[in-house]
Write a protein that holds these residues in place. Sequence first.
Motif, PDB file in Angstrom:
ATOM      1  N   ASN A 561       0.803  -1.233   0.000  1.00  0.00           N
ATOM      2  CA  ASN A 561       0.000   0.000   0.000  1.00  0.00           C
ATOM      3  C   ASN A 561       0.831   1.275   0.000  1.00  0.00           C
ATOM      4  O   ASN A 561       0.346   2.330   0.402  1.00  0.00           O
ATOM      5  N   SER A 776      -1.844  -1.206   9.181  1.00  0.00           N
ATOM      6  CA  SER A 776      -2.458  -0.498   8.054  1.00  0.00           C
ATOM      7  C   SER A 776      -3.864  -0.020   8.405  1.00  0.00           C
ATOM      8  O   SER A 776      -4.614  -0.703   9.111  1.00  0.00           O
ATOM      9  N   SER A 778      -5.838   0.694   5.840  1.00  0.00           N
ATOM     10  CA  SER A 778      -6.555   0.434   4.589  1.00  0.00           C
ATOM     11  C   SER A 778      -6.606  -1.066   4.346  1.00  0.00           C
ATOM     12  O   SER A 778      -5.870  -1.838   4.968  1.00  0.00           O
TER      13      SER A 778
END
Length: 1041
Positions: A561, A776, A778
Amino acid sequence: MVQFDNHEYLCEEEKRLKQDRDRTKYWKKWGPYVAERQWATVREDYSEDGDAWSHFSHDHARSRAFRWGEDGIAGVSDTHGLQNIAFAFWNEKDDFLKERLFGLSNPQGNHGESIKEAHFHLDNTPTHSYMKYLYKLPQRKFPYEELIKENAKRGREEREYNIVDTDAFKDDRYFDIFIEMAKEADDEEELLFRVTAYNRGQEPAPLHIIPHMWFRNTWSWGHEHPSKKPAIKIVGPMTAQSKHPKLGNRFFQLSPSPGTGQDAENIPPRLIFTENDTNFQALYGQKNPQPYVKDAFHRWIVNEEKGAINPRCHGTKCAAWYAFDQGDGVPPGECAVVRFRLSKRFDGYLNEELLDDIMEQRIAEADEFFWRISPLPMADDLRNIQRQALSGMMWTKQHYHFIWDQWANGDPNMPPPPPGRKAVRNANWKHMFLDDILSMPDSWEYPFFAAWDTAFHCIPLAMIDPDFAKKQLDLLTREWYMHPNGQLPAYEWNFGDVNPPVHAWSVFRTFKIERKMYGRQDLDFLERVFQKLLLNFTWWVNRKDYDGKNVFEGGFLGLDNIGLFNRSEPLPTGGVLEQADSTGWMAFYCLSMLNIALELAKHRRIYEDIASKFFEHFILISDAMTFRAGGAEKSLWNEEDGFYYDAISWGGPWTQQLPVRSLVGLIPLYAVLTLEPELVNKFPSFKKRMNWFIENRHDVAERNIASMRKRGKDERLLLSLVSKDRLEKILKRMLDETEFLSDHGIRSLSRHHEEHPYSMEVNGQQFKVGYVPGDSDSGLFGGNSNWRGPIWLCVNFLLVESLLRFYMFYGQSLQIECPTGSGDYMHLGHVAEELQHRLQHLFARGDDGRRAVNDGNDMLDFDPHWKDYLWFYEFFDGDSGRGLGATHQCGWTGLIAKMIHDTGINCRLPQTPRTPSVAAAHYFDDTFSRGNLRRRKSSVPTSPNGTARLRRSSTSRSIGNQSLYSPSDPRLSPRRRDSTAISDGDAFGNEEQLAKERREEERRRSEAESHMEKYIDEQLSRIRTDESVAVYEDEFEAQLD
């Protein structure tokens, strides 16, 4: 085999490695090759939509036969995973046996899949002559539901909820279960097992220890004749015999366990049998073809279900049930002990004292082996970290089986797979036929190979077992792995994904480490893999440089990411993403191939031409990344920011940089190489072509290799993507503690973006990158990793190597402020050393006794039964250093073992002086006592009162020895007591010959230790004179022999 002062002496483990390499003995035939998780892998997924996590769950694993492998706790198998030994436990509270490790699937976890157990890989030698594993079993009911429900409540902004966050270990109400395996000295297929379970609580508690032995199911699928089905049957009250057409006969020999508590009676095992077949009735409501199925032991022991096991005592799966439930169970502070062996001999009994003696001898040999790997003095804490890291890498070796044709098209005896299944993933990898022992990234979370992970694994692996490291690198380039078009397979979720091209770098580093440490250079390996990598390099050039501009796209490149957009998908903006990291990686690939070509050219001159090719290709990539023809196009370098950025290109002059300060802009530093003038002069053809290029392409050459006219340290030449000016600008940001530099290494994203996130709106959708130091926030790529702030050891390791290569050119002439703004200047060798020390501080105890990875957890930091055990996490919080992601990522996090090997001697810890010169003086006379290596204390677990001798059953010396001698026969020295039979050369009256052999062994050992002491003195002198960085020079580049 490890050479000191050009002298070779083989310790016992090194002798075994040599026998295995020479194929006189097959020491690695049996090892820790059973996966810790086979359920929910792509191989076991036969769903139409490719939802592997739902198709084969943890609950199904108890009752459903695996198709492609097996799993278990502390599992041991042969190299093809046919016969398996692992362990199950029961605390009389759980609803089923603990026979496999539990964790959340990717959809269940708020940060993806995650193990929810407490286990540690404590010891393991390269030949698996000795292995040790610790599992912590709660005495309370295991909190399966609590872990699932609590994590389901939490969002991505919250932390994971782990086993140590529950009450599972409250008031020390748990068992420390140490599982050990050793091999006999004279027979690599004689396997001895010892399980020692300590009650750490304040009250008695029941415990059931159930070792399992079973065969992988190869008979249900329709590919084998029924006559080849293996079998296990009882042949004595404490012995079962196994028969397999490929493995032959073996005997599962047990001993009664000593009772726990005062005057307790021995506890005999009960042998129970079933088949390793799916329970169709329980899973699907269908009638079972035969009544005895995989989950029988759960139903028999936990549910007390009559008829669950085979009363005729035969099958393909058996277990030995030891029930420590006398009275209230195991008293507090006491231990339960189980001993057994898997043997080709049927002795009729198990000699417990001999088994313990063999264990102790293997432990002593393991101590000596690991000491010889890193003989320089260092803090005991660092030595413990290094040993557990290397041992963890041995425990993450697993059997990996996959045949695309059978997987995709189904098996003759099974219903055909859903028609849409072939299109879900890996449809273009029809050639794959895999049946190997591979180094896995993590023993539970990632029980499958990953190409770029493997490259990093091989660096520490080369320190202890270069043959296994070379095998891993070679395998991925073989025709049953590598795609016919030259692409290396990435990982099973998508073999066609693109990982960074680090294979050539790892191949050369592995070659050089073996030559440096072991005095061997395997040119056949180097040449064979180099030839295959030429195909892979061509694939990169043809597939990832779409316009032929030497600027590469690449895709996500393992960094998940890190970007503003998903780099594996088409851009929502249109156009093509020109990647600074992809182009940097390709320049790095060029230089790695150049290094190998020059090394091979020393022996075969035809490789001079190939070296010239990679030299020129590197220059063109460098030029394309930095300058564009006619100045009409923007480069990936931003002069104002002093940093490299990705850029969106719509063709011609239409480009837009994405000003995100991330690892993407540091990766161009990797592409650096120094050329020794003596080596260049040795190759007149290469030198002539290089000079021609400088003279005839002077516009390109002057921009990229100005160092051809300006020589560096020791008259070296420098090839680098970055000029000195740009290097200084990048390092100013990288070493700034408000940007990349943390207390524990280099962050993957600048902390600048915490207050200044970068965002872009495209078609009404907002895309944003901000600094996230922990897990993370996301769901990109499963959400279980994060490259927007945390520290990753693999990329830090390459940054350290790059700094050392720059130092090899600039030497003392280039001084960099470190940290930025501190007023302290140092050369790049010391900057590299500083980074390695900061990375070691992730694991090492600080002045307050805490380890950063433990995130301030008092139990993990201070409890005597936890504080010396380590989890090697996948990545680390960019601010605090707490461990994140997978917990047994010994693969690339195992690189810490190499850093400790190289710089542990002067790592600033509370236990050591703070400056290199003082450290050297402090340790100079404190290395080894003459003639004796320092030994650690016995690793046999001790009870709280310090008793080291484990309890044995009352029958251990009275059953009746059936051999011709007593186990205490004085002719059996500690080095010769590993056999229960006397060979022809050991006839009575041969004591004089044995004494002569022992004297010769002691002479060789004394000579070896004198050479080792000389080596240590030389290394300490280097540190005193600030020459320690020079030890890298013969590891990195091709040099004259």
